[in-house]
Design a protein around this motif. Structure first.
Motif, PDB file in Angstrom:
ATOM      1  N   ASN A 131       0.828  -1.209   0.000  1.00 19.35           N
ATOM      2  CA  ASN A 131       0.000   0.000   0.000  1.00 19.35           C
ATOM      3  C   ASN A 131       0.863   1.259   0.000  1.00 19.35           C
ATOM      4  N   PRO A 154      -3.769  -4.166   0.499  1.00 22.58           N
ATOM      5  CA  PRO A 154      -5.015  -4.009  -0.276  1.00 22.58           C
ATOM      6  C   PRO A 154      -6.002  -5.153  -0.109  1.00 22.58           C
ATOM      7  N   TYR A 168       1.062   1.585  -4.097  1.00 25.35           N
ATOM      8  CA  TYR A 168       0.241   2.752  -4.401  1.00 25.35           C
ATOM      9  C   TYR A 168       0.964   3.705  -5.352  1.00 25.35           C
ATOM     10  N   GLU A 179      -3.273  -5.023  -7.297  1.00 27.54           N
ATOM     11  CA  GLU A 179      -4.400  -5.177  -6.364  1.00 27.54           C
ATOM     12  C   GLU A 179      -5.199  -3.885  -6.256  1.00 27.54           C
ATOM     13  N   LEU A 180      -4.515  -2.740  -6.246  1.00 26.32           N
ATOM     14  CA  LEU A 180      -5.226  -1.452  -6.167  1.00 26.32           C
ATOM     15  C   LEU A 180      -5.975  -1.160  -7.466  1.00 26.32           C
ATOM     16  N   LEU A 222      -9.345   5.451   0.135  1.00 26.71           N
ATOM     17  CA  LEU A 222      -8.190   4.563   0.170  1.00 26.71           C
ATOM     18  C   LEU A 222      -7.172   5.030   1.209  1.00 26.71           C
TER      19      LEU A 222
END
Length: 488
Positions: free
Chosen positions: A353, A477, A357, A444-445, A469
């Protein structure tokens, strides 16, 4: 917290990983860098001197730990030890010669007593690192053995309990290979536009290797002067912020403060990095820190770096977390978030993340049309290289590849010069599974965004989705899905 606790119990039960953990040898220095990056007062520098003074004790304890590993034949990989002893520690030793002068360079005046305290601590730290280097060279290196890896069972355990990923290593390799194929297809589609914009560019790029060859020519273009580096990135950050407002992709908070400054001495092999907005001190800003040499900044890569490290990447995320969690009495979800803490402990769960991200942000900006054609080529090449990282990291640590096979794979598939490929392989062995977090977290995001977009239909607001988020903090995630889709 349950996953972090489970991971620590698991690793402490297997003491081999601690007794051969060379990563701890530079840990006090790298953490000191974060502290120096935020130093603004004489009191801050007093705290730095206090931390530097404890470095000799830390390194003595590290030597005891490594000596236990020698006694039980739980020893590290020779290439890792050589890298620390011959490349990293000599730079750190030289750094402490200059540490006493840094407060003045930061426009902070110390009292005579404060200056003496810092000078003494720097001198003792320098001697300790020099002695530790000799320990690694003379005591540890002769007893190392090659191909120290996690193993297939351990890799699967960490995928599930550190990342929440239930897919097998084989499935993840297939997923990465699919991303690589799609990136190469996009490179081929882009080639026609590049041929129009770049004199001499081929009308067709057929694979990642040809794209990297084209980029090698573009990488010769840099800012004219060292002092032009920071203005270049300031302009790119402003361009990105305007683009986000126009497209309503992310909310950039009013009054957002972003610092840009040169990388301090003592940090090497970094073109640019993010020092996040300090979680528990909302008075201080986040920094986009840049190597102060024009030659280190090919302009064709600058936009991608600005997006990843700045806005809408790491900087925006860290500011959102600072604003949301700075007054939280116990923000335990941020444990093991700082890069070098995670590296020292071997726990990279939050990085899905964080690095995931920032990689997601790169791709989202590409799909939205932010980059010029040459800049888009860098984004596609970066995505392809991150897919290759997944293949090689998994291959090395599950026994599907040895070092030489991994080097050959990178040379063949990425047109990577052999010395660069060997450095990449060393990275994967030093910090297993860190390199896979970029692509796997991004995927995954991306899937989460797609699913929320489908479930919410006309109610989907992309900027609000990103705010939501951020509101969870650095949670893998896989754990976010049950909350974000339940609220769809």
């Amino acid at each position: 917290m349950l996953d972090v606790t489970r991971f620590h119990v698991h690793t402490y039960e297997d003491l081999r990983s601690h007794r051969r953990n060379v990563e701890l040898s530079t840990y006090p220095h790298t953490m000191l860098q974060y502290q120096i990056g935020q130093a603004e007062t004489a009191e801050d520098w007093s705290a730095i001197a206090s931390r530097a003074a404890r470095i000799p004790t830390f390194l003595q304890q590290q030597e005891q730990l490594l000596a236990e590993g020698l006694a039980t034949r739980e020893v590290p990989d020779p290439h890792i030890v050589h890298d620390f002893a011959e490349d990293q520690l000599p730079v750190i030793v030289r750094y402490y010669e200059h540490l006493p002068a840094l407060p003045g360079a930061h426009q902070v005046e110390l009292s005579p007593a404060g200056a003496r305290e810092l000078q003494q601590a720097a001198r003792e730290a320098q001697r300790a690192f020099a002695s530790h280097r000799q320990f690694l060279r003379e005591r540890v290196l002769p007893h190392t053995h090659a191909n120290v890896v996690l193993g297939d069972d351990e890799y699967r355990w960490r995928l599930r309990h550190m990342f929440g990923i239930t897919a097998s290593p084989e499935e993840l390799v297939r997923q990465a290979e699919d991303v690589l194929a799609r990136a190469q297809e996009a490179i081929v589609r882009l080639s026609g536009q590049l041929a129009k914009e770049l004199p001499g560019a081929p009308s067709t790029l057929t694979d990642l290797g040809e794209a990297r060859a084209l980029l090698a020519g573009l990488e010769t273009e840099h800012p004219d002067r060292d002092e032009d580096v920071i203005p270049l990135y300031r302009e790119l950050i402003a361009r990105a912020e305007l683009f986000l407002h126009e497209r309503e992709l992310f909310n950039v908070p009013e009054g957002l403060r972003l610092g840009l400054k040169p990388l301090p001495p003592g940090m090497v092999d970094v073109r640019g990095t993010n020092w996040p907005a300090p979680l528990l001190d909302p008075r201080k800003v986040g920094w986009f820190v840049l190597a102060p040499m024009a030659a280190a900044h090919p302009t064709v890569w600058a936009a991608l770096l600005a997006v990843h490290e700045g806005i809408p990447g790491h900087l925006l995320q860290s500011v959102a977390w600072q604003r949301a969690f700075s007054r939280h009495p116990a923000p335990v979800r941020f444990l093991l978030v700082t890069d070098h803490v995670a590296m020292a402990r071997g726990h990279f769960g939050p990085m899905l993340n964080i690095e995931g991200y920032a990689t997601y942000a790169e791709e989202r900006m590409r799909r939205a049309g932010f980059y010029t054609a040459p800049e888009e080529l860098t984004a596609l090449v970066a995505r392809a290289l991150r897919a290759l990282r997944v293949v090689v990291d998994i291959g090395l640590h599950t026994g599907r590849m040895d070092d030489e096979a991994a080097v050959r794979y990178l040379v063949h598939h990425a047109r990577m010069p052999e010395p660069n490929a060997r450095r990449e392989v060393l990275r994967y062995k030093r910090i297993p599974m860190q390199a896979i977090t970029y692509l796997l977290g991004a995927l995954e995001l991306e899937q989460l965004e797609e699913d929320c977009r489908r479930e919410r239909g006309s109610r989907f607001d992309e900027a609000r989705f990103h705010d939501e988020l951020f509101s969870f903090g650095p949670v893998p995630p896989a754990l976010l899905r049950r909350f974000m889709l339940a609220g769809a």
